[in-house]
Design an enzyme around this catalytic site. Structure first.
Site, short mmCIF file in Angstrom:
data_model
loop_
_atom_site.label_atom_id
_atom_site.label_comp_id
_atom_site.label_asym_id
_atom_site.label_seq_id
_atom_site.Cartn_x
_atom_site.Cartn_y
_atom_site.Cartn_z
N HIS A 28 4.31 -12.29 -6.40
CA HIS A 28 5.32 -13.32 -6.64
C HIS A 28 5.45 -14.31 -5.49
CE1 HIS A 28 9.10 -11.60 -4.50
NE2 HIS A 28 8.04 -11.08 -3.95
N HIS B 291 9.35 -3.19 -13.77
CA HIS B 291 9.75 -3.13 -12.36
C HIS B 291 10.87 -4.15 -12.15
CE1 HIS B 291 8.73 -2.62 -7.97
NE2 HIS B 291 9.45 -3.72 -7.95
N HIS C 260 2.82 -13.44 -2.30
CA HIS C 260 2.48 -12.14 -1.72
C HIS C 260 2.55 -11.08 -2.81
CE1 HIS C 260 6.85 -12.57 -1.36
NE2 HIS C 260 6.93 -11.24 -1.45
N TYR D 218 4.92 2.31 2.55
CA TYR D 218 5.50 1.41 1.56
C TYR D 218 4.49 1.23 0.44
CZ TYR D 218 7.64 -2.82 -0.34
OH TYR D 218 8.21 -3.75 -1.17
N GLU E 139 11.56 -13.45 2.90
CA GLU E 139 11.63 -11.99 2.97
C GLU E 139 11.04 -11.48 4.28
OE1 GLU E 139 9.60 -10.30 -0.36
OE2 GLU E 139 10.46 -11.68 -1.80
N HIS F 190 7.27 -12.78 4.56
CA HIS F 190 6.77 -13.58 3.44
C HIS F 190 7.81 -14.68 3.25
CE1 HIS F 190 4.94 -9.49 2.61
NE2 HIS F 190 3.97 -10.26 3.06
O1 LIG Z 1 7.65 -8.27 -1.28
C1 LIG Z 1 8.07 -7.11 -1.25
O2 LIG Z 1 7.33 -6.13 -1.07
C2 LIG Z 1 9.54 -6.85 -1.57
C3 LIG Z 1 9.72 -6.72 -3.02
C4 LIG Z 1 9.82 -5.50 -3.61
C5 LIG Z 1 9.94 -5.38 -4.97
O3 LIG Z 1 10.04 -4.17 -5.53
C6 LIG Z 1 9.95 -6.51 -5.76
C7 LIG Z 1 9.88 -7.76 -5.17
C8 LIG Z 1 9.76 -7.87 -3.80
O4 LIG Z 1 9.75 -9.06 -3.20
FE LIG Z 2 8.54 -9.99 -2.02
#
Ligand SMILES: O=C(O)Cc1cc(O)ccc1O
Ligand SMILES: [Fe+2]
Length: 450
Positions: free
Chosen positions: A346, A303, A382, A361, A352, A376
């Site tokens: 992460h 990913h 998160h 989503y 974000e 976040h």
């Molecule tokens: O936090 C989130 O949903 C956004 C996000 C999407 C992703 O595909 C990878 C990292 C990220 O922060």
């Molecule tokens: Fe994220």
């Protein structure tokens, strides 16, 4: 058409163009005229302009910028002609950084349901609800994230922000931005950029309207460098559309509201300021259809970072570290083998803020709903909720289309501070962090492999 005919055409209705027309290209040096011959050729400042117009320059970058962005406008009156001193007014829900209310904590994972409409009639100005601010409007760094709730058109009332360019992301309803440089109609799945200093009024075409705004105090949004991706995909320059010239010749007492250093000021003006008959230059509003965004992703395994989905980036001066990235999570195929496909868990030095335009989503199948937002903040952990984790860890991996989905992220290098509105009035989901509470311990120290 002779001058007389052309002038008559502008009389009834007052507005010369009632349906928008657009010119393609990002950052082009455009030229456009609503009356033939209104644009001087070969020079900017003729001794006398055609039709008795005034020439006026709008500078969006410093005169000495490497790639200056400016537009030459040929208008019925210079914009300095207003009839009153500026007076301060209150626009209580539109906040600017620095703004960190003492009784609201920004440290946390937050999620909101869609901010509902009320019975109160609201315009583009009074309907702006600031959720977060970051950086400092006075030093021109950072941003603010807003939700707009608009039910009423601005009538004989005009606005510009000297503080910022606005990135507008509609989620419901249709709006018309009648700007000095022409008309932009905007619906969900489209975005618009309204440059700093540009005057406009906002009309409701189909209401009530709700959406998101990223107010960029810093350097302008630009297309990201595509690096090894090459010359195509992501947002392609030709899909950005600037409006053709359109003007009004209306002499009616009007108000002009200016956002300046986080404060709002009003002045009176005896005519519509949307009186630019012709213009040329590369500093202009644009719209973009998000369906034109061509995502590039993992075609074998893993990913990648969400930066591959960057639509626009506003640099901060530090290479690779954006003041703001605008990132789009749209429909796409998932094909990665032997891979946990949703976003990973992460912590991020960047902050974000996400909004849902429509659909589901993948990391948050529940609770992150169209019109809703989440935050976040800097270095706060998160990732997928418990159900998304279990499903993605156990499903059979074939090619899978993520359909009916469009969410976005305003990602900034600065911490985002909640406003009182975001912390106390907006429909905050108090139980948001519970979506991770049931994540199970799968660890088994006696078992290697998976
Ligand atoms: O936090 C989130 O949903 C956004 C996000 C999407 C992703 O595909 C990878 C990292 C990220 O922060
Ligand atoms: Fe994220």
């Amino acid at each position: 058409m002779n001058v007389q005919d052309a002038r008559r055409m502008t009389q009834a209705p007052d507005t010369h163009a009632t349906s928008p027309g657009y010119m393609p290209g990002w950052g082009n040096d455009f030229e456009t005229e609503a009356l033939p011959g209104a644009l001087p050729q070969g020079m900017n400042s003729p001794q006398k302009c055609a039709y008795g117009l005034y020439a006026e320059q709008l500078s969006g970058t410093a005169f000495t910028a490497d790639r200056p962005e400016r537009t030459w406008c040929y208008r019925i009156r210079p914009s300095v002609k207003h009839s009153a001193r500026y007076r301060r007014i209150e626009v209580p829900y539109w906040k600017s950084a620095p703004h960190a209310p003492a009784d609201v904590t920004s440290l946390g994972q937050y999620r909101w349901n869609p901010v509902p409409h009320t019975d109160e009639p609201l315009t583009w100005i009074t309907g702006m609800r600031t959720m977060t601010t970051a950086g400092d409007v006075n030093t021109q760094v950072g941003m603010a994230a807003h939700v707009y709730l608009v039910t009423e058109s601005m009538v004989d009332s005009y606005f510009y922000s000297a503080d910022s360019e606005l990135l507008v992301v509609p989620q419901a309803g249709r709006l018309r931005f009648f700007t000095e440089l022409g008309i932009i109609d905007l619906a969900p799945k489209e975005i618009a950029i309204l440059p700093r200093g540009l005057v406009y009024r906002v009309e409701v075409l189909d209401g009530p309207a709700r959406g998101f705004v990223c107010e960029n105090y810093g350097q302008k949004f630009d297309l990201p460098g595509r690096g090894p991706i090459g010359a195509n995909c992501l947002a392609n320059p030709r899909d950005f559309k600037a409006p053709v010239a359109a003007f009004e010749d209306r002499e009616v007492p009007s108000t002009l509201t200016i956002k300046w250093c986080g404060e709002f000021h009003e002045t009176e003006i005896a005519q519509s300021p949307l009186d630019i008959v012709a213009w040329h230059g590369n500093y202009a509003p644009v719209k973009y259809d998000l369906d034109a965004y061509c995502p590039v992703g993992a075609i074998l395994f893993d990913h990648p970072d969400p930066s591959i989905f960057t639509v626009l980036t506003a640099p901060s001066g530090v290479p690779g570290v954006a003041n703001i990235d605008f990132v789009l999570f749209r429909e796409r195929w998932l094909v990665a083998e032997n891979t946990f496909r949703p976003p990973w868990y992460h912590k991020n030095v960047m902050s974000e803020l996400m909004g849902n335009i429509y659909g589901i989503y993948d990391a948050k199948p529940e609770g992150f709903v169209p019109g809703g937002m989440s935050l976040h903040n800097m270095m706060l952990p998160h990732g997928p909720d418990r159900d998304a984790f279990e499903k993605a860890s156990n499903s059979n991996l074939g090619p899978d289309k993520l359909d009916n989905t469009m969410s976005f992220m305003f990602e900034t290098r600065f911490p985002q501070h909640l406003t009182e509105f975001a912390g106390k009035e907006a429909p905050l989901q108090d139980n948001y962090i519970d979506c991770w509470a049931d994540l199970e311990k799968h660890f088994d120290g006696t078992r290697g492999g998976v």
